[in-house]
Every structure is written in C-alpha cells, then in structure tokens.
Design a protein around this motif. Structure first.
Motif, PDB file in Angstrom:
ATOM      1  N   THR A 169       9.474   2.973   6.424  1.00 14.06           N
ATOM      2  CA  THR A 169       8.860   3.190   5.414  1.00 14.06           C
ATOM      3  C   THR A 169       9.028   4.434   4.666  1.00 14.06           C
ATOM      4  O   THR A 169       9.508   5.274   5.072  1.00 14.06           O
ATOM      5  CB  THR A 169       7.131   3.142   5.489  1.00 14.06           C
ATOM      6  OG1 THR A 169       6.818   4.346   6.205  1.00 14.06           O
ATOM      7  CG2 THR A 169       6.504   1.947   6.126  1.00 14.06           C
ATOM      8  N   ASN A 192       4.012  10.461  10.366  1.00 20.05           N
ATOM      9  CA  ASN A 192       4.486   9.305   9.715  1.00 20.05           C
ATOM     10  C   ASN A 192       5.766   9.257  10.013  1.00 20.05           C
ATOM     11  O   ASN A 192       6.477   8.183  10.134  1.00 20.05           O
ATOM     12  CB  ASN A 192       4.312   9.477   8.141  1.00 20.05           C
ATOM     13  CG  ASN A 192       4.574   8.200   7.300  1.00 20.05           C
ATOM     14  OD1 ASN A 192       3.882   7.213   7.688  1.00 20.05           O
ATOM     15  ND2 ASN A 192       5.696   8.045   6.687  1.00 20.05           N
ATOM     16  N   SER A 198      -8.992   1.137  -5.644  1.00 15.90           N
ATOM     17  CA  SER A 198      -8.119   1.786  -4.510  1.00 15.90           C
ATOM     18  C   SER A 198      -8.904   2.256  -3.317  1.00 15.90           C
ATOM     19  O   SER A 198     -10.109   1.623  -3.245  1.00 15.90           O
ATOM     20  CB  SER A 198      -7.546   3.219  -5.067  1.00 15.90           C
ATOM     21  OG  SER A 198      -8.668   4.208  -5.313  1.00 15.90           O
ATOM     22  N   ALA A 221      -3.876   4.442  -1.475  1.00 20.65           N
ATOM     23  CA  ALA A 221      -4.698   4.551  -0.411  1.00 20.65           C
ATOM     24  C   ALA A 221      -4.701   6.212  -0.208  1.00 20.65           C
ATOM     25  O   ALA A 221      -3.403   6.815  -0.321  1.00 20.65           O
ATOM     26  CB  ALA A 221      -4.359   3.822   1.003  1.00 20.65           C
ATOM     27  N   THR A 222      -5.643   7.042   0.011  1.00 21.37           N
ATOM     28  CA  THR A 222      -5.882   8.245   0.369  1.00 21.37           C
ATOM     29  C   THR A 222      -6.668   8.586   1.339  1.00 21.37           C
ATOM     30  O   THR A 222      -7.186   7.891   1.899  1.00 21.37           O
ATOM     31  CB  THR A 222      -6.043   9.143  -0.997  1.00 21.37           C
ATOM     32  OG1 THR A 222      -7.623   8.964  -1.024  1.00 21.37           O
ATOM     33  CG2 THR A 222      -5.618   8.720  -2.320  1.00 21.37           C
ATOM     34  N   VAL A 229       0.932  -1.218  -0.071  1.00 26.28           N
ATOM     35  CA  VAL A 229       0.088  -0.170  -0.024  1.00 26.28           C
ATOM     36  C   VAL A 229       1.111   1.229   0.037  1.00 26.28           C
ATOM     37  O   VAL A 229       1.692   1.330   0.834  1.00 26.28           O
ATOM     38  CB  VAL A 229      -1.054   0.060   1.217  1.00 26.28           C
ATOM     39  CG1 VAL A 229      -1.676   1.287   1.321  1.00 26.28           C
ATOM     40  CG2 VAL A 229      -1.715  -1.131   1.316  1.00 26.28           C
ATOM     41  N   VAL A 230       0.562   2.198  -0.952  1.00 28.89           N
ATOM     42  CA  VAL A 230       1.199   3.550  -0.911  1.00 28.89           C
ATOM     43  C   VAL A 230       0.205   4.613  -0.636  1.00 28.89           C
ATOM     44  O   VAL A 230      -0.765   4.656  -1.258  1.00 28.89           O
ATOM     45  CB  VAL A 230       1.994   3.789  -2.154  1.00 28.89           C
ATOM     46  CG1 VAL A 230       1.164   3.893  -3.339  1.00 28.89           C
ATOM     47  CG2 VAL A 230       2.759   5.077  -2.022  1.00 28.89           C
ATOM     48  N   GLY A 231       0.493   5.194   0.364  1.00 27.03           N
ATOM     49  CA  GLY A 231      -0.439   6.356   0.935  1.00 27.03           C
ATOM     50  C   GLY A 231       0.167   7.630  -0.139  1.00 27.03           C
ATOM     51  O   GLY A 231       1.031   8.199  -0.495  1.00 27.03           O
ATOM     52  N   VAL A 276       4.815   6.564   1.549  1.00 24.75           N
ATOM     53  CA  VAL A 276       3.863   7.548   1.533  1.00 24.75           C
ATOM     54  C   VAL A 276       4.223   8.820   0.624  1.00 24.75           C
ATOM     55  O   VAL A 276       5.679   9.236   0.970  1.00 24.75           O
ATOM     56  CB  VAL A 276       3.586   8.104   3.053  1.00 24.75           C
ATOM     57  CG1 VAL A 276       2.514   9.257   2.974  1.00 24.75           C
ATOM     58  CG2 VAL A 276       3.130   7.175   4.090  1.00 24.75           C
ATOM     59  N   ARG A 332      -1.003   2.090   7.718  1.00 22.04           N
ATOM     60  CA  ARG A 332      -1.258   0.728   6.507  1.00 22.04           C
ATOM     61  C   ARG A 332      -0.386   1.190   5.130  1.00 22.04           C
ATOM     62  O   ARG A 332      -0.578   0.367   4.348  1.00 22.04           O
ATOM     63  CB  ARG A 332      -2.775   0.682   6.238  1.00 22.04           C
ATOM     64  CG  ARG A 332      -3.391  -0.025   7.467  1.00 22.04           C
ATOM     65  CD  ARG A 332      -4.814  -0.108   7.338  1.00 22.04           C
ATOM     66  NE  ARG A 332      -5.569  -0.610   8.749  1.00 22.04           N
ATOM     67  CZ  ARG A 332      -6.069  -0.052   9.517  1.00 22.04           C
ATOM     68  NH1 ARG A 332      -5.738   1.278   9.715  1.00 22.04           N
ATOM     69  NH2 ARG A 332      -6.550  -0.863  10.549  1.00 22.04           N
ATOM     70  N   SER A 333       0.176   2.255   5.118  1.00 21.46           N
ATOM     71  CA  SER A 333       0.833   2.517   4.015  1.00 21.46           C
ATOM     72  C   SER A 333       2.245   1.923   3.871  1.00 21.46           C
ATOM     73  O   SER A 333       3.243   2.538   4.094  1.00 21.46           O
ATOM     74  CB  SER A 333       1.014   3.954   3.883  1.00 21.46           C
ATOM     75  OG  SER A 333      -0.163   4.801   3.626  1.00 21.46           O
ATOM     76  N   THR A 334       2.289   0.484   4.076  1.00 20.81           N
ATOM     77  CA  THR A 334       3.547  -0.133   4.072  1.00 20.81           C
ATOM     78  C   THR A 334       4.442  -0.137   2.868  1.00 20.81           C
ATOM     79  O   THR A 334       5.679  -0.462   2.970  1.00 20.81           O
ATOM     80  CB  THR A 334       2.921  -1.793   4.073  1.00 20.81           C
ATOM     81  OG1 THR A 334       2.338  -2.033   3.017  1.00 20.81           O
ATOM     82  CG2 THR A 334       2.115  -1.945   5.225  1.00 20.81           C
TER      83      THR A 334
END
Length: 372
Positions: free
Chosen positions: A316, A303, A246, A184-185, A150-152, A287, A282-284
């Motif tokens: 991360t 973060n 997404s 993810a946003t 997941v990328v925020g 970001v 959750r932005s593993t």
C-alpha cells in the motif's frame, strides 16, 4: 464461502423479524438485539444452533431457546458499554450527557473509568469482556469498510486547533474525501480530528471549513476541559448537520485523549495493539503520515513491515508529510527508503513538503498500479 458468516448475523429487530418469518433462525447469530417484545416469536421459531449474544429476552424465552439447541450469552448488567454490540459507535452515543453533565458523565468517560478500575484489579472476567467487545467492534468495522478504498491519516494528538498545521490537515481530509476515498484516523484529537473534520466538511462549500476552524479555535485543546473541547465540535455539527462520513479508531488505553466528534463511525477499542494494527491493515488505499512523535513513528514502521514482506500483491502507498521533520528532526525517511529499496517498493513511498501535496501523492502512487 466469503461473506457466509455475515449473512447469518442478525443485528437489528427488523432483521430478526425478517428471518424469523421463515419459521427458523437455526444457525444464525443474533447480536445485541432487544427481544423482550418477541417472546411469542421466539417460542415458535426453530432455534437449533442459533447463538444469542447479549440479547435481552424474557426468562421464558431464554429457557425455551436453550432447550431447543440455542446458545445464550445474556447481557452483562452494570457495564458502561455493550460487549456484544453489532455496530460501531457514533459521536452522539459516546458523548451522551455531555451538555447536561459534562464529559465525566458520558459513556466514553465511564467506559474509561471502568477500564482503569478493572485493569488494576486484573479481573479475568473483565479482560474477557474487553476482548469480546473489541472483537465485536472489529467485526462491525469490517462490515462497514468492506470494498471501500480507505486512506489512513496518521499524526500527533498535540496539533492544536487554531494553528495553520491543523487547518492544512483538515484541508487534506477534505481533499481525500472529495476524491472518493474513505478517510480513517486514530480517532483522537489533534491531527486525527483535523482529518476527520475535513472529511465531514467535504459535502459543503469551502467557506464551511473556514468558519468551522474559526469556531473550533475557541477551544484549542482537550486540556484543560474536554467538555469545552467537545462542545465546540458539536456546535459545528449543529450548524452544519449531515456532514461527510469518515472513520475514527481510538482507544481507551489512552483514555485521557477523548475521541473526536467528526468521525461519523467510531471503532473504539480497549486494546491499543489491536486498534493500531487494525487501522493500518484496513488502509487499503494508502497511509498519510503527518508530523508526529513516538506514536506516529511507530505507525510508520508498523505499516512498513507488512509492506516489506508483502508477497501476493503491491504494497500500500505510504506518504510522509514534512521533509524537515522526517529527515532531520525524526529521520524515519532514510530508513524507510532503505527498506523500500531492498524490496523494490520505492515506487510506493513518497516524501512531500505539505499536506496539500499528500492527496495527489496518494493518488499518483495508487494509479501506478491501476488502483486509482
């Protein structure tokens, strides 16, 4: 045992039928499943230690399962939301009745109105329902994202449709999704919507996004009309169904900002702090921070803090987009870099000029530790 609790969850009628066919649902958690047509099965199946959360059932069935050791939390009448829900929201669910009654008639708007009313009252029952709802959403979000990279993408809500900044943010979301990452946003308008739009456009050829950007520009902002703003997004979805998935993680705390319709999975919370922490945690895969104001600055350091104290693995990746913005207008970068230098994590942060460079930076920072 990891996953053991989820293995005991029943979230659909089909799952209930499958488990109950064995003769026992003892110890299972049945979550927001309509069992009004399953009375005979409920009367026959073993239910010791079972938990029914918001499951409609006949009075006879409820009395029987309680007598045989189950715990029953009945549905709460009159709510514009289900506190025990087993799945995340969809855009169609939150915007039901948009076409016929306008935004004010949608479940999303009604939930916000309920929140405003009960928050002012200070009702302990309402606060308990909000907490149960948010915990249910977190559980569903964990199930959805389990094992996903997941990328925020963070950024301000004020970024208007029809601008080049919005278009660049959308292309960023599309590139990230095409790289196999789950975008993810914060789930709202502006930069958040743009990134979710880009992920939605990922399976189509590039002209689809260009066409969609032009269509959306007719309603640049959710003010003055959320109805017009949302309707334009649903027009895009109707012209191009089955877009890429997404995640959006918005909040009713900022209820004047509606959720966007391009996030296929929407984890909407009442508690903004839970939402903010959950999105970043959750932005593993990293970001990306697009230019934003106070909220985005807060997210940068929300973060950075767990990254700073990380002791079990690599922090991360963090990518800030907009050199002038983050070094001059809101100089968060010098402080972030100082923190990174102190903890020897400079190899996990980057400052780039454009969103187009951000996706490559995320991949490069991840691949430096074998996470690509």
């Amino acid at each position: 045992m990891p996953g053991a609790a989820h293995d005991r969850e029943i979230e659909t009628v089909a799952e209930f039928d499958e488990v109950a066919a064995s003769g026992s649902i003892a110890g299972h958690r049945v979550q927001a499943v309509d069992l009004t047509e399953r009375t005979d099965r409920l009367l026959a199946v073993e239910t010791a230690g079972a938990l029914f959360l918001g499951c409609p059932m006949t009075p006879e069935a409820a009395l029987s399962v309680r007598a045989r050791g189950a715990l029953v939390f009945p549905p709460v009448p009159g709510l514009p939301f289900d506190p025990y829900r087993g799945h995340l929201y969809t855009p169609d669910e939150l915007f039901t009745h948009l076409a016929s009654g306008g935004y004010e008639a949608t479940p999303d708007a009604r939930a916000y109105a309920w929140f405003q009313h009960t928050k002012a009252d200070g009702d302990v029952f309402a606060s308990m329902l909000r907490a149960i709802h948010d915990d249910s959403v977190s559980d569903a979000l964990d199930e959805l994202l389990s094992g996903a990279p997941v990328v925020g993408v963070m950024g301000g809500h004020a970024m208007a449709r029809g601008t080049e900044d919005y278009a660049e943010a959308a292309r960023l979301g599309r590139t990230l999704a095409r790289c196999g990452l789950t975008v993810a946003t914060g789930g709202g308008p502006g930069a958040m919507e743009a990134a979710n739009l880009g992920a939605y456009a990922a399976p189509f050829d590039d002209t689809m996004l260009d066409e969609s950007l032009e269509l959306l520009a007719k309603a640049p902002s959710f003010a003055p009309s959320v109805t017009d703003w949302a309707a334009a997004a649903f027009e895009v979805r109707a012209r191009h169904p089955l877009g890429g998935a997404s995640v959006g993680i918005p909040t009713w705390f900022y209820g004047h900002e509606p959720p966007n319709a391009f996030a296929e999975h929407i984890a909407k919370y009442f508690a903004n702090a839970t939402r903010e922490d959950g999105l970043l945690a959750r932005s593993t895969a990293g970001v990306v921070f697009l230019p934003g104001a106070a909220g985005t600055v807060q997210e940068v350091f929300d973060n950075a803090t767990p990254n700073y104290y990380e002791s079990r693995g690599e922090p991360t990746p963090m990518v800030l987009v907009g050199r002038a913005h983050w070094t001059e207008k809101l100089p968060a970068w010098p402080l972030l870099r100082a923190l990174a230098r102190e903890r020897s994590m400079e190899h996990r942060i980057a400052l780039v000029d454009t969103p187009a460079e951000a996706a490559e930076a995320i991949r490069a920072l991840g691949s430096s530790t074998g996470q690509d």
